[in-house]
Design an enzyme around this catalytic site. Structure first.
Site, PDB file in Angstrom:
ATOM      1  N   ARG A   1       0.457  -1.472   0.034  1.00  0.00           N
ATOM      2  CA  ARG A   1       0.239   0.094   0.330  1.00  0.00           C
ATOM      3  C   ARG A   1       0.907   1.020  -0.016  1.00  0.00           C
ATOM      4  O   ARG A   1       0.540   2.270  -0.684  1.00  0.00           O
ATOM      5  CB  ARG A   1      -1.047   0.567   1.462  1.00  0.00           C
ATOM      6  CG  ARG A   1      -1.744   0.620   0.803  1.00  0.00           C
ATOM      7  CD  ARG A   1      -3.066   1.058   0.277  1.00  0.00           C
ATOM      8  NE  ARG A   1      -3.063   1.283  -1.133  1.00  0.00           N
ATOM      9  CZ  ARG A   1      -3.177   1.163  -2.979  1.00  0.00           C
ATOM     10  NH1 ARG A   1      -3.453  -0.366  -2.312  1.00  0.00           N
ATOM     11  NH2 ARG A   1      -3.077   1.597  -3.460  1.00  0.00           N
TER      12      ARG A   1
ATOM     13  N   LYS B   1       2.894  24.832  -3.969  1.00  0.00           N
ATOM     14  CA  LYS B   1       2.283  24.125  -3.779  1.00  0.00           C
ATOM     15  C   LYS B   1       1.848  22.712  -3.805  1.00  0.00           C
ATOM     16  O   LYS B   1       1.268  21.799  -4.732  1.00  0.00           O
ATOM     17  CB  LYS B   1       0.548  24.856  -4.927  1.00  0.00           C
ATOM     18  CG  LYS B   1       0.309  25.787  -4.536  1.00  0.00           C
ATOM     19  CD  LYS B   1      -0.420  26.657  -5.470  1.00  0.00           C
ATOM     20  CE  LYS B   1      -0.406  28.571  -5.231  1.00  0.00           C
ATOM     21  NZ  LYS B   1      -1.454  29.351  -6.227  1.00  0.00           N
TER      22      LYS B   1
ATOM     23  N   LYS C   1       6.876  38.495  -3.390  1.00  0.00           N
ATOM     24  CA  LYS C   1       5.421  38.496  -4.035  1.00  0.00           C
ATOM     25  C   LYS C   1       4.602  39.422  -3.767  1.00  0.00           C
ATOM     26  O   LYS C   1       4.639  40.221  -3.217  1.00  0.00           O
ATOM     27  CB  LYS C   1       4.471  37.054  -3.475  1.00  0.00           C
ATOM     28  CG  LYS C   1       5.384  35.837  -3.793  1.00  0.00           C
ATOM     29  CD  LYS C   1       4.832  34.403  -3.610  1.00  0.00           C
ATOM     30  CE  LYS C   1       3.009  34.405  -5.013  1.00  0.00           C
ATOM     31  NZ  LYS C   1       2.862  33.384  -4.735  1.00  0.00           N
TER      32      LYS C   1
ATOM     33  N   GLU D   1       6.847  39.675  -8.528  1.00  0.00           N
ATOM     34  CA  GLU D   1       6.022  39.471  -8.923  1.00  0.00           C
ATOM     35  C   GLU D   1       5.848  40.915  -9.304  1.00  0.00           C
ATOM     36  O   GLU D   1       5.186  41.495  -8.310  1.00  0.00           O
ATOM     37  CB  GLU D   1       4.701  38.537  -7.639  1.00  0.00           C
ATOM     38  CG  GLU D   1       3.489  37.826  -8.233  1.00  0.00           C
ATOM     39  CD  GLU D   1       2.955  37.568  -7.259  1.00  0.00           C
ATOM     40  OE1 GLU D   1       3.376  35.945  -7.320  1.00  0.00           O
ATOM     41  OE2 GLU D   1       1.780  38.290  -6.579  1.00  0.00           O
TER      42      GLU D   1
ATOM     43  N   ASP E   1       1.611  37.969 -12.791  1.00  0.00           N
ATOM     44  CA  ASP E   1       0.418  37.321 -12.406  1.00  0.00           C
ATOM     45  C   ASP E   1      -0.940  37.747 -12.558  1.00  0.00           C
ATOM     46  O   ASP E   1      -0.985  38.681 -12.571  1.00  0.00           O
ATOM     47  CB  ASP E   1       0.575  37.649 -10.826  1.00  0.00           C
ATOM     48  CG  ASP E   1      -0.235  36.641  -9.671  1.00  0.00           C
ATOM     49  OD1 ASP E   1      -0.841  35.008  -9.899  1.00  0.00           O
ATOM     50  OD2 ASP E   1      -1.113  37.126  -8.303  1.00  0.00           O
TER      51      ASP E   1
END
Length: 299
Positions: free
Chosen positions: A98, A149, A181, A215, A236
């Site tokens: 598994r 992510k 960012k 960004e 972005d």
């Protein structure tokens, strides 16, 4: 880079979660002397990734279990293909099954999805070349890159799978590069701080080997960011027309990256704008595990 240490950490943690006090079923039902031979079989087509992880997962369950890989990471396969053969003590094969499947199915799923995104980019760029009567390969292919992510604890495996699918890795984590960012810039300029000046001061403090990416979400931010010394400008959530304008403004003075809501249906037209990199969170946060099975062979 997927290191042996990273693999070991993941499989040991996974086995401790799945069998903290052993495999009760196998230990009480299967004689210790029984051996098994099983094939890792693809139930659908895809791109392989995770060969070393597969072997490590079974070895963690029982070092006597051997894995013979029939494909290399990055190889494509069709449904019904035997990807690897697993042999050894039956209890070990069953205990590791598994964990091995969970990890490799996820990695193959990411590699397969990444390959689809890469194919869309290649098709779009080839179309641009044909329209301009340029020889194939004239235009540098836009890179398809991952993001942060990822599944906590599985980042090294998932980023390796992206590379298996023909994609590229963005920074591994917060310690790899400076990436300012939108929230950084909002906090930085809230008191009227000059963006260009702030970036220049940052640039002077950084080692020369550290990459600086910034960004932006508006075209008028590009020139101040370039003047501040950015190596990469991240556009972005730009519309396609604004991406074209952004690439023209940068004009080769920095790497241009596009990101934000990129989908299979849209990545081709984004690539056609001339950006250098397209980062896609969906490669890791939205990939489904590929359907693979471990079939015991009695022949």
């Amino acid at each position: 880079m997927l290191t042996r240490a990273a693999i070991t950490e993941v499989v040991e943690r996974g086995l401790a979660e799945d069998a903290p006090w052993g495999d009760l079923t196998s230990e009480h039902l299967i004689p210790a002397t029984t051996t098994a031979r099983a094939g890792l079989v693809a139930r659908e087509s895809g791109v392989f990734s995770g060969g070393e992880v597969l072997a490590a997962a079974f070895a963690a369950a029982d070092p006597a279990v051997a894995v013979e890989r029939h494909l290399a990471d990055g190889d494509r396969f069709e449904a019904g293909t035997v990807l690897a053969t697993v042999t050894g003590p039956a209890r070990g094969v069953l205990t590791g099954e598994r964990l091995a499947l969970n990890l490799v199915q996820r990695m193959c799923g990411i590699a397969t999805l990444t390959a689809r995104y890469v194919a869309e980019v290649e098709t779009a760029v080839a179309r641009v070349e044909q329209a301009a009567n340029l020889p194939a390969g004239t235009i540098t292919r836009t890179r398809v890159a991952d993001t942060r992510k990822t599944t906590p604890g599985l980042r090294a495996l998932e980023k390796h799978a992206v590379v298996s699918g023909g994609g590229h890795n963005h920074r591994h984590g917060l310690s790899d590069a400076v990436m300012a960012k939108d929230n950084h810039l909002a906090l930085l300029t809230a008191d009227g701080t000059d963006l260009t000046g702030a970036l220049r001061r940052l640039r002077r403090r950084l080692p020369h080997t550290v990459h600086l990416e910034v960004e932006v979400d508006r075209l008028d931010q590009i020139e101040p960011v370039l003047a501040g010394g950015a190596d990469t400008v991240l556009l972005d959530n730009f519309s396609v027309p604004d991406l074209v304008s952004g690439v023209a403004i940068v004009d080769g003075r920095a790497t241009v990256e596009a990101s934000g809501g990129v989908r299979l249906e849209t990545i081709g037209e984004i690539a056609a704008t001339g950006v250098d990199v397209i980062s896609v969170g969906a490669l890791t946060h939205s990939a489904r595990s590929l359907d693979l099975g471990l079939d015991v062979r009695l022949d």
